[in-house]
Scaffold this motif. Structure first.
Motif, PDB file in Angstrom:
ATOM      1  N   VAL A 254       0.808  -1.047  -0.160  1.00  0.00           N
ATOM      2  CA  VAL A 254       0.088  -0.301   0.137  1.00  0.00           C
ATOM      3  C   VAL A 254       0.679   1.673  -0.410  1.00  0.00           C
ATOM      4  CG1 VAL A 254      -1.552   1.270   1.348  1.00  0.00           C
ATOM      5  CG2 VAL A 254      -1.990  -0.623   1.109  1.00  0.00           C
ATOM      6  N   THR A 255       1.856   1.453   0.875  1.00  0.00           N
ATOM      7  CA  THR A 255       2.883   2.637   0.866  1.00  0.00           C
ATOM      8  C   THR A 255       3.245   2.648  -0.421  1.00  0.00           C
ATOM      9  OG1 THR A 255       3.265   1.661   3.310  1.00  0.00           O
ATOM     10  CG2 THR A 255       4.695   3.867   2.521  1.00  0.00           C
ATOM     11  N   SER A 256       4.112   1.786  -0.914  1.00  0.00           N
ATOM     12  CA  SER A 256       5.314   1.519  -2.014  1.00  0.00           C
ATOM     13  C   SER A 256       3.998   1.725  -2.954  1.00  0.00           C
ATOM     14  CB  SER A 256       5.129   0.760  -2.415  1.00  0.00           C
ATOM     15  OG  SER A 256       6.038   0.084  -3.884  1.00  0.00           O
ATOM     16  N   LYS A 257       2.930   1.484  -3.465  1.00  0.00           N
ATOM     17  CA  LYS A 257       1.622   1.969  -4.493  1.00  0.00           C
ATOM     18  C   LYS A 257       1.630   4.059  -4.131  1.00  0.00           C
ATOM     19  CE  LYS A 257       0.839  -2.108  -6.464  1.00  0.00           C
ATOM     20  NZ  LYS A 257       0.785  -2.129  -7.511  1.00  0.00           N
ATOM     21  N   VAL A 258       1.415   4.030  -2.598  1.00  0.00           N
ATOM     22  CA  VAL A 258       0.752   5.492  -2.820  1.00  0.00           C
ATOM     23  C   VAL A 258       2.189   6.359  -3.612  1.00  0.00           C
ATOM     24  CG1 VAL A 258       0.250   7.671  -0.969  1.00  0.00           C
ATOM     25  CG2 VAL A 258      -0.745   4.868  -0.997  1.00  0.00           C
ATOM     26  N   TRP A 259       3.332   6.036  -3.045  1.00  0.00           N
ATOM     27  CA  TRP A 259       3.953   6.872  -3.403  1.00  0.00           C
ATOM     28  C   TRP A 259       4.274   6.498  -4.981  1.00  0.00           C
ATOM     29  CZ3 TRP A 259       6.641  10.526  -1.295  1.00  0.00           C
ATOM     30  CH2 TRP A 259       6.603  10.823  -0.049  1.00  0.00           C
TER      31      TRP A 259
ATOM     32  N   TYR B 104       1.754   6.233  -7.148  1.00  0.00           N
ATOM     33  CA  TYR B 104       1.099   7.606  -7.657  1.00  0.00           C
ATOM     34  C   TYR B 104       1.226   8.669  -7.285  1.00  0.00           C
ATOM     35  CZ  TYR B 104      -3.585   9.566  -7.992  1.00  0.00           C
ATOM     36  OH  TYR B 104      -4.781  10.406  -8.054  1.00  0.00           O
ATOM     37  N   ILE B 105       2.037   9.253  -6.412  1.00  0.00           N
ATOM     38  CA  ILE B 105       2.928  10.364  -5.982  1.00  0.00           C
ATOM     39  C   ILE B 105       3.617  10.878  -6.821  1.00  0.00           C
ATOM     40  CG2 ILE B 105       3.912  11.840  -3.861  1.00  0.00           C
ATOM     41  CD1 ILE B 105       2.196  10.503  -1.652  1.00  0.00           C
ATOM     42  N   LYS B 106       4.579   9.678  -6.937  1.00  0.00           N
ATOM     43  CA  LYS B 106       5.537   9.738  -7.790  1.00  0.00           C
ATOM     44  C   LYS B 106       4.988  10.712  -9.145  1.00  0.00           C
ATOM     45  CE  LYS B 106       9.694   8.987  -5.084  1.00  0.00           C
ATOM     46  NZ  LYS B 106       8.906   9.019  -3.788  1.00  0.00           N
ATOM     47  N   LYS B 107       4.371   9.357  -9.721  1.00  0.00           N
ATOM     48  CA  LYS B 107       3.580   9.087 -11.128  1.00  0.00           C
ATOM     49  C   LYS B 107       3.258  11.203 -11.335  1.00  0.00           C
ATOM     50  CE  LYS B 107       0.961   6.581 -14.110  1.00  0.00           C
ATOM     51  NZ  LYS B 107       0.128   5.675 -14.392  1.00  0.00           N
ATOM     52  N   HIS B 108       2.393  10.826 -10.545  1.00  0.00           N
ATOM     53  CA  HIS B 108       1.261  12.560 -10.499  1.00  0.00           C
ATOM     54  C   HIS B 108       1.934  13.902  -9.923  1.00  0.00           C
ATOM     55  CE1 HIS B 108      -2.291  10.473 -12.063  1.00  0.00           C
ATOM     56  NE2 HIS B 108      -1.676   9.344 -11.209  1.00  0.00           N
ATOM     57  N   ASP B 109       3.731  13.678  -9.789  1.00  0.00           N
ATOM     58  CA  ASP B 109       4.273  14.847  -9.480  1.00  0.00           C
ATOM     59  C   ASP B 109       3.234  15.127  -8.500  1.00  0.00           C
ATOM     60  OD1 ASP B 109       6.552  16.048  -9.518  1.00  0.00           O
ATOM     61  OD2 ASP B 109       5.904  17.964 -11.029  1.00  0.00           O
TER      62      ASP B 109
END
Length: 83
Positions: free
Chosen positions: A32-37, A39-44
Motif C-alpha cells: 500500500v505504502t509503495s503504491k501510494v508513493w 502514485y504521488i511520483k507519477k502525478h508529481d
C-alpha cells in the motif's frame, strides 16, 4: 526473525477511495505504502520547494484530505483506509 508474520506483511483490505488510487486489495501495508508513493511520483504531487510535503490531487485527496500534508502524517491518514 525472518518468516515471522508482522503487520507490514499481513494483507489488508483497502477502502474504495484508496482503491481508486492504488488498485484492488487485499495487499500488504508495505505494498500500500509503495503504491501510494508510486502514485504521488507519477502525478508529481510533491511540493517542489519541500519534497516532504504532499499536495494531493482530487483522487488522493479522497484518502488523505484536500490540504497539503507532511509525508510523515500521510501514512496515518492512509491507515484509516485499511481494514
Amino acid at each position: 526473525m525472518a518468516g515471522k508474520n508482522n503487520a507490514l506483511q499481513k494483507p489488508v483490505q483497502v477502502s474504495d477511495e484508496l482503491e481508486a488510487v492504488i488498485g484492488k486489495g487485499p495487499m500488504t501495508r508495505a505494498e500500500v505504502t509503495s503504491k501510494v508513493w508510486e502514485y504521488i511520483k507519477k502525478h508529481d504531487l510533491q511540493k517542489p520547494s519541500d519534497k516532504r510535503t504532499i499536495v494531493p490531487d482530487d483522487k488522493l485527496g479522497g484518502v488523505i484530505g484536500k490540504e497539503e500534508i507532511s509525508m510523515f502524517k500521510m501514512t496515518a491518514a492512509v491507515s484509516k483506509h485499511l481494514s
